[in-house]
Design a protein around this motif. Structure first.
Motif, PDB file in Angstrom:
ATOM      1  N   LYS A  40       0.827  -1.216   0.000  1.00 43.94           N
ATOM      2  CA  LYS A  40       0.000   0.000   0.000  1.00 43.94           C
ATOM      3  C   LYS A  40       0.857   1.261   0.000  1.00 43.94           C
ATOM      4  O   LYS A  40       0.699   2.152  -0.836  1.00 43.94           O
ATOM      5  N   THR A  41       1.756   1.346   0.981  1.00 47.71           N
ATOM      6  CA  THR A  41       2.530   2.571   1.132  1.00 47.71           C
ATOM      7  C   THR A  41       3.485   2.765  -0.044  1.00 47.71           C
ATOM      8  O   THR A  41       3.630   3.879  -0.574  1.00 47.71           O
ATOM      9  N   ASP A  72      -1.808   6.324   8.228  1.00 43.50           N
ATOM     10  CA  ASP A  72      -1.345   5.165   8.999  1.00 43.50           C
ATOM     11  C   ASP A  72      -0.450   5.620  10.139  1.00 43.50           C
ATOM     12  O   ASP A  72       0.563   6.280   9.893  1.00 43.50           O
ATOM     13  N   ASN A 131       4.681   5.344   7.598  1.00 51.84           N
ATOM     14  CA  ASN A 131       5.652   4.914   6.589  1.00 51.84           C
ATOM     15  C   ASN A 131       5.703   5.816   5.361  1.00 51.84           C
ATOM     16  O   ASN A 131       6.775   6.040   4.798  1.00 51.84           O
ATOM     17  N   ASP A 147      -2.984   7.027   1.844  1.00 51.02           N
ATOM     18  CA  ASP A 147      -2.325   5.784   2.248  1.00 51.02           C
ATOM     19  C   ASP A 147      -3.021   5.243   3.494  1.00 51.02           C
ATOM     20  O   ASP A 147      -2.935   5.843   4.562  1.00 51.02           O
TER      21      ASP A 147
HETATM   22 MG   LIG Z   1       1.705   0.954   4.759  1.00 51.92          MG
END
Ligand SMILES: [Mg+2]
Ligand SMILES: Nc1ncnc2c1ncn2[C@@H]1O[C@H](COP(=O)(O)OP(=O)(O)OP(=O)(O)O)[C@@H](O)[C@H]1O
Length: 257
Positions: free
Chosen positions: A19-20, A43, A47, A128
């Motif tokens: 995802k990130t 998040d 990250n 994110d």
């Molecule tokens: Mg992530």
């Protein structure tokens, strides 16, 4: 009239699927394609924040204040090394947001309300999401035009997807009728792995899978420790061309739609 920026949630409640890496590198690649892009890190692990060169402990405000309505995007957005790419960072206090919003009747709509003022200032706002389907991901889904789902082709990949689809359906039928999964992005792909190919075929039976496939590439894993998107860390890497191609595919698809 200025075109309204598109809001894209990068979501999958499964951890570690890319995802990130996708949020950061899709965003940077869109900037290379001359789009103005804002990343919002939702998040508590921060990250995306770290990956774009900002130390979460060096900033005192971020998406937590945004969701609580204590500060605006204009106040919270930081420029990055790549001109045209901004980020609203995530700070460690974001872990407490669930509890902070619990008594707010419009809790799921906080992010949507907060980004309304800047939608004409960016071509894309990329969210994110954390690896859960809690308040943060729900806020992202309510605020988004569509969802990009990164998926690592492994045995249990599809199992978690039905939960994500159910959640997206619920948001679609309550607070965001226009919401849909735009596509599934295969990440960390190893074409020599038979299981990966089988899972990919199975995913294609159920979802629109982007033609671009992101290969497993060590440059993508190294870049965040330098606080850079891969296009600034090693533009000639396969990971970099993967995300540049993905941005192109996304832009072409949106233009054609
Ligand atoms: Mg992530
Ligand atoms: N294509 C790739 N090739 C090699 N390594 C990758 C690739 N994509 C991601 N990684 C690495 O895999 C790990 C997980 O990726 P990432 O952090 O993007 O996943 P995530 O879904 O955001 O995780 P989380 O659920 O914890 O937020 C990271 O160490 C990242 O650097």
């Amino acid at each position: 009239m200025a075109r309204m920026g598109r809001v894209v949630a990068v979501a999958n409640q499964k951890g570690g699927v890319g995802k990130t890496t996708t949020a950061v590198n899709l965003s940077a690649s869109l900037v290379v394609a001359e789009q103005r892009v804002l990343v919002i890190d939702l998040d508590p692990q921060s990250n995306a924040t770290t990956g774009l060169g900002i130390s979460p402990r060096s900033v005192d405000r971020g998406s937590y204040q945004l969701l609580l309505g204590q500060a605006s995007v204009t106040e919270l957005a930081h420029p990055t090394e790549l001109p045209g790419l901004d980020i609203v960072p995530a700070t460690p206090d974001l872990v407490a947001i669930e509890r902070e919003l619990i008594d707010e009747p419009d809790a799921p709509q906080k992010l949507k309300q907060a980004i309304a003022e800047v939608r004409d200032r960016y071509d894309f706002i990329v969210l994110d999401c954390p690896p859960s389907l809690g308040t943060l991901t729900i806020n992202a889904l309510v605020a988004s035009d569509f969802v990009v789902v990164p998926l690592q082709c492994e045995y249990y990949a599809l199992e978690g997807l039905s939960q994500l689809v159910d959640t997206i359906d619920r948001v679609k039928h309550s607070l965001n009728p226009g919401l849909s999964i735009h596509g599934v992005l295969l990440t960390m792909f190893d074409p020599r792995n038979n299981l990966a190919n089988e899972v990919a075929d199975e995913v294609r039976r159920h979802f629109h899978v982007y033609e671009t496939i992101i290969p497993r590439n060590v440059r993508l894993a190294e870049a965040p420790s330098y606080g850079k998107p891969v296009v600034l860390y090693d533009a000639s890497s396969r990971g970099s061309s993967g995300y540049l191609n993905f941005a192109r595919e996304l832009l072409d698809g949106l233009e054609a739609a």
